[in-house]
Structures are given as C-alpha cells and as structure tokens.
Design a protein around this motif. Structure first.
Motif, mmCIF file in Angstrom:
data_model
loop_
_atom_site.group_PDB
_atom_site.id
_atom_site.type_symbol
_atom_site.label_atom_id
_atom_site.label_comp_id
_atom_site.label_asym_id
_atom_site.label_seq_id
_atom_site.Cartn_x
_atom_site.Cartn_y
_atom_site.Cartn_z
ATOM 1 N N SER A 33 -10.460 -5.792 -23.093
ATOM 2 C CA SER A 33 -10.827 -7.511 -23.119
ATOM 3 C C SER A 33 -9.303 -8.668 -22.335
ATOM 4 O O SER A 33 -9.685 -8.738 -21.505
ATOM 5 C CB SER A 33 -11.662 -8.211 -23.959
ATOM 6 N N GLY A 37 -10.021 -9.019 -18.567
ATOM 7 C CA GLY A 37 -9.744 -11.076 -18.906
ATOM 8 C C GLY A 37 -8.748 -11.205 -17.748
ATOM 9 O O GLY A 37 -8.954 -12.361 -17.216
ATOM 10 N N THR A 97 -15.923 -5.360 -25.385
ATOM 11 C CA THR A 97 -14.851 -5.725 -24.161
ATOM 12 C C THR A 97 -15.709 -6.736 -23.324
ATOM 13 O O THR A 97 -14.868 -7.861 -22.327
ATOM 14 C CB THR A 97 -14.444 -4.057 -24.046
ATOM 15 N N SER A 101 -14.079 -10.517 -22.163
ATOM 16 C CA SER A 101 -13.292 -11.045 -20.859
ATOM 17 C C SER A 101 -13.555 -11.542 -19.870
ATOM 18 O O SER A 101 -12.647 -11.860 -19.575
ATOM 19 C CB SER A 101 -13.697 -9.273 -19.897
#
Length: 217
Positions: A33, A37, A97, A101
């Motif tokens: 993530s 992200g 995730t 994210s």
C-alpha cells in the motif's frame, strides 16, 4: 474466568500462530500500500492529464467504501467475475492493500501540496528538472509532515486485519474466537491477551515513528 485453562500451552501457541498471520498480512499490505499509494499520490500531485483525474475518482470511491465491503467483494465477487481463485490470505492482503493504498495516496498528496510552491518555482528556475525538484526539494520536507499520519494509518491497518475474520482468515481474532468457543470461561483472558498483543506492536510502531521524526528534525 479461567486464566490457567485459557493460557494453556496449546492455546497460547494457537493464539501466537494467529498473531503471526496478522503480522504477516499487515507487513505485506503495508509495503504494497505504501508503494502503490505513493505512486498514486505523486500522480495526483503532478496533475497528469486524464490519469490524475482517473486516480482521483478511484481514490474517492475506495475511501468512501467500508473495508468490510471491499473484503467481501475481493473474496467473493472477484473470483466469480474473473474466474481466478484466490486463497483466503491472498484475498485478505489484496483487500487491505486496496483500502490502505487509497488512504496513503491522500496523505502523500496532502504532504506534497503542503510545500510552498515558491520553492518549487525557485528550484525549476535554477535548472532542476521536475523530477529532481520533487526528489531533492519537495520530498525531504514533505516526509516530516507525512510520517505521523502514515504511521497512524499503518497502525489502523494492523487493527483492521481483525475484519478479515469475516472470511475466516486464520489471524489473531479468528483463533481467539475458536479458543473462546471451547469454553465461555476463556472469553475475558483470551481477548485480554489479544488486546495486549495488538497494543504492544502498535505502541512500538508509534515509538519508532517518534524516534524517526526526532532524527529528521
């Protein structure tokens, strides 16, 4: 309450196995993530035509959905639509995730936007490329501001792993419930121990973040 029975060697080992699965899911989801992200956050900050708007819509949709719904969707709907079967742990990690994210992307974008635009213009006028400006000027300053909310989000992620009990992921709360099912006298000692495990890990994550922040000041 039966503390001696609840804390038998077999029960403690079973609980520890669940906790190790919790940590495994959390660590993998945190790494994935953060990478995803960060990439989405930079894309949104850079205002890349079309792609930036698409990421914005995606992030807003995910952020406004409950994590439990995402877990259900990934575990039940995705295999139905794609025909790709996934294990419980894989589904759990993907769900965490996806959700995290989106959260990290907003933190990254907010941190980058908090840097004075005048510094960026000065860097560009001095001959630095856009990427060099981001890497050498914007990121070092933004990191100090992003560390606390990112750590807070990672702590939330560790706690959110407990939601995967709904798809029977063999994590801490799942195993705690199984132990509790063997005797109602175990409910208080078992869930007290589970709470202590969550607290200890999250507390040390917070301490690490504080030390990291102090080193950068």
């Amino acid at each position: 309450m039966d503390f001696s029975g609840a804390y038998s060697a077999d029960n403690l080992m079973f609980l520890l196995k669940g906790f190790l699965v919790t940590l495994e899911m959390a660590v993998i989801a945190i790494i994935l993530s953060f990478v995803i992200g960060s990439l989405i956050g930079v894309i949104r900050y850079s205002k890349i035509p079309v792609l930036s708007q698409l990421m914005a819509v995606l992030v807003e949709v995910i952020r406004n959905l409950p994590l439990l719904l995402i877990i259900f969707f990934v575990y039940f709907a995705v295999p139905e639509v794609t025909g790709v079967e996934m294990s419980i742990l894989t589904s759990a990690i993907i769900s965490l995730t996806i959700f995290e994210s989106a959260m990290i992307a907003e933190i990254i974008r907010g941190g980058l936007n908090s840097i004075d635009k005048g510094q960026i213009e000065a860097s560009r006028s001095s001959g630095l490329t856009y990427v060099q400006t981001l890497w050498h000027i914007v990121f070092p300053q933004a990191v100090r501001r992003m560390v606390p909310p990112i750590v807070s989000q990672f702590i939330s992620l560790l706690k959110d792993t407990s939601l995967t009990v709904i798809i029977a992921a063999p994590e801490l709360m799942h195993n705690a419930q199984i132990i509790n099912g063997s005797s109602q006298k175990f409910i208080v000692p078992i869930f007290l121990l589970a709470a202590l495990m969550y607290f200890v890990v999250n507390y040390f994550i917070s301490l690490f973040a504080q030390r990291f922040e102090l080193k950068r000041t």
